[in-house]
Design an enzyme around this catalytic site. Structure first.
Site, PDB file in Angstrom:
ATOM      1  N   ASP A  38       0.829  -1.199   0.000  1.00 36.75           N
ATOM      2  CA  ASP A  38       0.000   0.000   0.000  1.00 36.75           C
ATOM      3  C   ASP A  38       0.869   1.256   0.000  1.00 36.75           C
ATOM      4  O   ASP A  38       0.554   2.246  -0.659  1.00 36.75           O
ATOM      5  CB  ASP A  38      -0.898  -0.019   1.248  1.00 36.75           C
ATOM      6  CG  ASP A  38      -2.171   0.787   1.066  1.00 36.75           C
ATOM      7  OD1 ASP A  38      -2.810   0.657   0.017  1.00 36.75           O
ATOM      8  OD2 ASP A  38      -2.522   1.545   1.987  1.00 36.75           O
TER       9      ASP A  38
ATOM     10  N   GLU B  18       4.984  -5.954  -8.021  1.00 32.83           N
ATOM     11  CA  GLU B  18       4.174  -5.324  -6.968  1.00 32.83           C
ATOM     12  C   GLU B  18       2.712  -5.181  -7.387  1.00 32.83           C
ATOM     13  O   GLU B  18       2.040  -4.200  -7.059  1.00 32.83           O
ATOM     14  CB  GLU B  18       4.765  -3.972  -6.551  1.00 32.83           C
ATOM     15  CG  GLU B  18       6.079  -4.119  -5.804  1.00 32.83           C
ATOM     16  CD  GLU B  18       6.562  -2.831  -5.176  1.00 32.83           C
ATOM     17  OE1 GLU B  18       5.723  -2.097  -4.618  1.00 32.83           O
ATOM     18  OE2 GLU B  18       7.779  -2.575  -5.240  1.00 32.83           O
ATOM     19  N   GLY B  19       2.228  -6.169  -8.100  1.00 30.17           N
ATOM     20  CA  GLY B  19       0.837  -6.169  -8.547  1.00 30.17           C
ATOM     21  C   GLY B  19       0.737  -5.754  -9.989  1.00 30.17           C
ATOM     22  O   GLY B  19       0.889  -4.575 -10.315  1.00 30.17           O
TER      23      GLY B  19
END
Length: 378
Positions: A238, A362-363
């Site tokens: 996040d 990271e996604g």
């Protein structure tokens, strides 16, 4: 020099502008570095960034929060000058993010080493059968006398093979799926840890597949409580996903700068490429994408710095748009260079290889789309 007028936006404080200027001056002297020996280059970059004091921003003291705007500014600036320098900085933050956010006092002793450049960190989440789907993590951590026994594999681990410390996520079984994961600190010299494979990719980075064969870790290696690994991983991502967008933004700015220099160059027949309206249209699209990416990246960073507990939606938007837009900007810059754009060793050719991975790690972009859609629908 790339456009720096964005530093006057209300997202930033005087200390951010001072940091940006100091890093810009450092980069002008020290970057780019020779990528011939990637391992040696990364080790040297970590040491140099630590000695210069910039790595102190990769973590935070126990009574402080990470300054995400500073993280983004540093990654944007480094990536514009040298993608490997950005990588070296980013992994110190990502690898120790769990310790910064959730670590015990004893675990935080590692932060002193990583923030000074005396130790290299790594974030070991991805597995052969579990990339974006963290819930399918198969690496096991079983209770053993005095601690935990870890077995399994991790792959595409940045800094694999050169790291001094790995943040490892493993299944401890408190509940099915994502709720049964835990996070551990694993020193690189742990018995049973081997580098099974070094992985070469289109842009030079130290990557490896790790094999864990009964690695014994003490109870003190556990970060937080058993079963909190997924929460820890998502909290770290996040914070650091907007910084991936910032790195992409830096590469996009460099691509735009290279394109502007190219199209302004006088031609043998007179005039420049910039005289053509179709070229001007391409430049306009590139400039819009750069500014839109910057707004999304620094909105996310500012929102987190203002105290938002989570910025999942803002971070996903920043990473998705900035990485996809940077790919388009750099592709256009290469196109405007013609044959020189694909010449090995040219700036835009290197950018073309460097940017591609940012849409995956990271996604991946499609994962970010799912995250954003769930937020909108929710």
């Amino acid at each position: 020099m790339a456009d720096r007028s964005f530093l006057d936006w209300p997202f930033f404080e005087p200390r951010h502008r001072e940091l940006s200027a100091a890093l810009e001056a450092w980069c002008a002297v020290h970057l780019p570095v020779d990528h011939g020996d990637v391992d040696a280059a990364c080790k040297a970059l970590v040491a140099a960034l630590g000695q210069a004091g910039f790595l102190r921003h990769s973590g935070a003291d126990a009574d402080e929060a990470l300054d995400v705007r500073s993280l983004c500014l540093i990654r944007e600036t480094l990536a514009r000058h040298d993608a490997l320098a950005d990588f070296a900085f980013a992994m110190q933050g990502l690898g120790m993010g769990a310790v910064t956010l959730f670590g015990s006092e004893a675990q935080r002793a590692w932060l002193e080493k990583t923030r000074s450049g005396r130790a290299i960190a790594a974030f070991a989440l991805t597995e052969p059968g579990a990339g974006s789907d963290v819930a399918n993590t198969a690496t096991l951590a079983e209770r053993a006398p005095g601690g935990w026994r870890l077995s399994g594999e991790k792959t595409y681990i940045s800094n694999g093979g050169i790291a001094d410390l790995y943040l490892i996520f493993a299944r401890t079984g408190e509940a099915p799926g994502a709720r049964g994961l835990s996070a551990f600190l694993m020193p690189a010299d742990s018995a049973g840890l081997t580098i099974a494979e070094r992985i070469e990719v289109i842009a030079p980075h130290p990557l490896a597949r790790l094999k864990l064969d009964g690695v014994m870790l003490p109870d003190a290696a556990l970060i937080g409580r058993p079963g909190e690994g997924f929460k820890i991983a998502m909290s770290v991502l996040d914070v650091f996903r907007p910084t991936v967008g910032a790195a992409a933004l830096g590469m996009a700015r460099r691509g735009l700068d290279e394109a502007l220099a190219r199209v302004r160059r006088p031609r043998a027949g007179g005039g420049t490429l910039a005289d053509h309206q179709i070229v001007q249209g391409h430049l306009a699209d590139m400039a819009v994408r750069v500014d839109a990416a910057a707004l999304l990246v620094y909105r996310a960073a500012w929102t987190k710095d203002m105290g938002a507990p989570r910025i999942t939606r803002e971070a996903a938007m920043a990473k998705l748009y900035a990485t996809e837009a940077a790919q388009e900007v750099i592709d256009t810059a290469l196109q405007l260079h013609g044959g020189d754009g694909v010449r090995h060793g040219s700036a835009v050719e290197a950018l073309y290889r460097d940017i591609r991975a940012l849409r995956i790690y990271e996604g991946a972009s499609d994962v970010q789309r799912v995250v954003i859609a769930r937020s909108v629908l929710g």
